[in-house]
Design an enzyme around this catalytic site. Structure first.
Site, mmCIF file in Angstrom:
data_model
loop_
_atom_site.group_PDB
_atom_site.id
_atom_site.type_symbol
_atom_site.label_atom_id
_atom_site.label_comp_id
_atom_site.label_asym_id
_atom_site.label_seq_id
_atom_site.Cartn_x
_atom_site.Cartn_y
_atom_site.Cartn_z
ATOM 1 N N SER A 6 0.855 -1.192 0.000
ATOM 2 C CA SER A 6 0.000 0.000 0.000
ATOM 3 C C SER A 6 0.886 1.235 0.000
ATOM 4 C CB SER A 6 -0.859 -0.017 1.258
ATOM 5 O OG SER A 6 -1.433 1.255 1.472
ATOM 6 N N SER A 7 0.356 2.318 -0.571
ATOM 7 C CA SER A 7 1.140 3.561 -0.599
ATOM 8 C C SER A 7 1.313 4.156 0.801
ATOM 9 C CB SER A 7 0.481 4.588 -1.520
ATOM 10 O OG SER A 7 -0.840 4.849 -1.105
ATOM 11 N N TYR A 40 -1.150 -0.591 10.155
ATOM 12 C CA TYR A 40 -1.299 -1.275 8.858
ATOM 13 C C TYR A 40 -0.028 -1.105 8.023
ATOM 14 C CZ TYR A 40 -3.353 -2.166 4.211
ATOM 15 O OH TYR A 40 -3.630 -2.644 2.950
ATOM 16 N N LYS A 96 2.547 -3.928 6.389
ATOM 17 C CA LYS A 96 2.862 -3.996 4.956
ATOM 18 C C LYS A 96 4.371 -3.821 4.708
ATOM 19 C CE LYS A 96 -1.131 -4.851 3.049
ATOM 20 N NZ LYS A 96 -1.310 -6.098 2.273
HETATM 21 O O1 GFB Z 1 -9.810 6.796 1.618
HETATM 22 P P1 GFB Z 1 -9.413 7.110 2.987
HETATM 23 O O2 GFB Z 1 -10.198 6.499 4.087
HETATM 24 O O3 GFB Z 1 -7.919 6.695 3.140
HETATM 25 O O4 GFB Z 1 -9.497 8.711 3.209
HETATM 26 P P2 GFB Z 1 -6.451 7.275 3.352
HETATM 27 C C1 GFB Z 1 -8.914 9.613 2.315
HETATM 28 C C2 GFB Z 1 -9.283 11.040 2.681
HETATM 29 O O5 GFB Z 1 -10.679 11.234 2.426
HETATM 30 C C3 GFB Z 1 -9.076 11.432 4.150
HETATM 31 C C4 GFB Z 1 -11.294 11.860 3.529
HETATM 32 O O6 GFB Z 1 -8.578 12.752 4.207
HETATM 33 C C5 GFB Z 1 -10.482 11.367 4.729
HETATM 34 O O7 GFB Z 1 -10.681 12.204 5.857
HETATM 35 N N1 GFB Z 1 -12.722 11.525 3.576
HETATM 36 C C6 GFB Z 1 -13.737 12.397 3.394
HETATM 37 C C7 GFB Z 1 -13.271 10.319 3.827
HETATM 38 N N2 GFB Z 1 -14.920 11.805 3.579
HETATM 39 C C8 GFB Z 1 -14.659 10.501 3.841
HETATM 40 C C9 GFB Z 1 -15.496 9.382 4.101
HETATM 41 O O8 GFB Z 1 -16.717 9.453 4.164
HETATM 42 N N3 GFB Z 1 -14.877 8.187 4.291
HETATM 43 C C10 GFB Z 1 -13.514 8.058 4.253
HETATM 44 N N4 GFB Z 1 -12.981 6.839 4.434
HETATM 45 N N5 GFB Z 1 -12.706 9.113 4.040
HETATM 46 C C11 GFB Z 1 -6.142 4.787 3.951
HETATM 47 C C12 GFB Z 1 -5.375 4.061 5.008
HETATM 48 O O9 GFB Z 1 -5.794 6.102 4.125
HETATM 49 O O10 GFB Z 1 -5.773 4.466 2.631
HETATM 50 C C13 GFB Z 1 -5.137 2.652 4.670
HETATM 51 O O11 GFB Z 1 -5.980 4.274 6.252
HETATM 52 C C14 GFB Z 1 -4.716 2.440 3.237
HETATM 53 O O12 GFB Z 1 -4.185 2.147 5.533
HETATM 54 C C15 GFB Z 1 -5.629 3.165 2.304
HETATM 55 O O13 GFB Z 1 -3.403 2.841 3.032
HETATM 56 C C16 GFB Z 1 -5.226 3.041 0.849
HETATM 57 O O14 GFB Z 1 -5.837 7.497 2.016
HETATM 58 O O15 GFB Z 1 -6.380 8.456 4.262
#
Ligand code: GFB
Length: 328
Positions: free
Chosen positions: A115-116, A144, A148
């Site tokens: 993962s990135s 996580y 990885k």
């Molecule tokens: O996609 P996401 O959960 O993953 O969130 P990460 C990306 C950005 O979108 C963050 C915002 O800044 C969140 O605060 N966001 C806005 C939301 N609204 C929402 C929402 O309703 N749901 C979610 N989930 N986000 C994950 C990692 O990080 O990425 C994992 O936690 C993994 O470990 C994955 O690497 C690819 O990019 O922040």
């Protein structure tokens, strides 16, 4: 970097661990479309990969020539933040057991999906593979990420100590048909698709999105990622991980606008800044992947439409019926 000219034998048995997940199911589809005649999936309901003996027994029985490791406990920022113990321990167990079993079963080619988020929170942008282990990680997903990173080191160790021709791919944020839409576990793109779609169906005038909207993310469609995985297995054999991305990112605010437009939501977007932003920016340097001759094909607007279509068909309740059900 070495580039192998010989492709995998299409009659070889390929085992895809995590075959019911977003990435694993796309890898299975891609392998079949590319003419592989013996593709076997492992779903968590078939074999518990956190169980060392069960994993070993399964691989000894199956004797695959190739393994794609797409099995992992995954989730978006909220799930990672809430369950660091399981994200660390389950992922360490799954990959440790699978690698040991693959080695015991004499598996020649294995691709580990990372993962990135393995890269430092403040890595240079775009992030080259060489940024690994050069600085502190983002707090919301450090457990996580450490699991990885351990997977990358394990693959490199099997190469060095036992001569295994195993490789690592580091995808940027992945999305597509088959994604998880449960708001407690989903990543941003499916979360926004669901929220904007529901708001439009219910005639709501406002949608609240997490964070400040300023973080930047890069999104690769899962069918492109699956194609890249097979391309790497066909052509790449080197200990260095390979970033898999599209070479462009956008802010979460821009993503929210794209999703709102795709869904037809015309109301207001507001921001819940009490929710974490996570890493400020994650744009991968994809020059190593490009040097192997691979390019993504699916642009973000097209990919969003594709994922929306899948969501409407498989997950969302028909407009007006009320409620929703999990699909997939
Ligand atoms: O996609 P996401 O959960 O993953 O969130 P990460 C990306 C950005 O979108 C963050 C915002 O800044 C969140 O605060 N966001 C806005 C939301 N609204 C929402 C929402 O309703 N749901 C979610 N989930 N986000 C994950 C990692 O990080 O990425 C994992 O936690 C993994 O470990 C994955 O690497 C690819 O990019 O922040």
């Amino acid at each position: 970097m070495s580039v192998r000219p010989t492709a995998l034998d299409r009659s070889a048995t390929v085992l895809v661990a995590g075959s019911s997940g977003l990435v694993g199911s796309a890898v299975v589809r891609r392998l079949r479309a590319e003419g592989f005649t013996s593709v076997v999936g492992i779903r968590s309901t078939d074999v518990d990969l956190t169980d060392e003996r069960a994993t070993l027994a399964h691989l000894r029985l199956l004797r695959p020539a190739v393994v794609v490791d797409a099995a992992a406990r995954v989730g978006g920022i909220a799930a990672n933040d809430a369950e660091p113990v399981e994200f660390l321990a389950d992922n360490l167990r799954i990959q440790t057991n699978l690698f040991a079993a693959a080695h015991a079963a004499d598996v020649d080619r294995l691709l580990f999906l990372g993962s990135s988020c393995i890269y430092p929170k403040h890595a240079p942008q775009p992030i080259p593979e060489s940024a690994l282990l050069t600085g502190p990680l983002e707090e919301t997903n450090s457990a996580y990420a450490i699991a990885k990173i351990a997977g990358v080191i394990a693959v490199q160790s099997y190469r060095r100590q036992y001569g295994r021709r195993w490789i690592c791919a580091m995808p940027t944020n992945v999305y597509g048909p088959g994604d998880t839409f449960d708001p407690a576990r989903s990543h941003v793109l499916p979360a926004l698709l669901q929220r904007f779609h529901t708001a439009r169906a219910e005639g709501a005038g406002e949608v609240v999105v997490w964070g400040s909207g300023t973080p930047r993310r890069e999104f690769v469609h899962v069918d492109d990622l699956a194609a890249a995985c097979l391309h790497l297995l066909d052509h790449y054999d080197d200990p260095a991980p390979v970033n898999v991305g599209v070479g462009e990112d956008l802010s979460i605010a821009e993503l929210a606008r794209l999703v709102a437009d795709a869904v037809g939501f015309t109301g207001r977007i507001s921001w819940d800044t009490g929710r974490p932003d996570g890493t400020p920016r994650k744009l991968l340097d994809v020059s190593r992947l490009r040097a192997t001759g691979w390019r993504p094909r699916i642009g973000l607007p097209e990919g969003i439409r594709d994922t929306l279509g899948w969501y409407v068909e498989h997950v969302a309740a028909p407009a007006g019926a009320g409620g929703s059900r999990r699909g997939g």
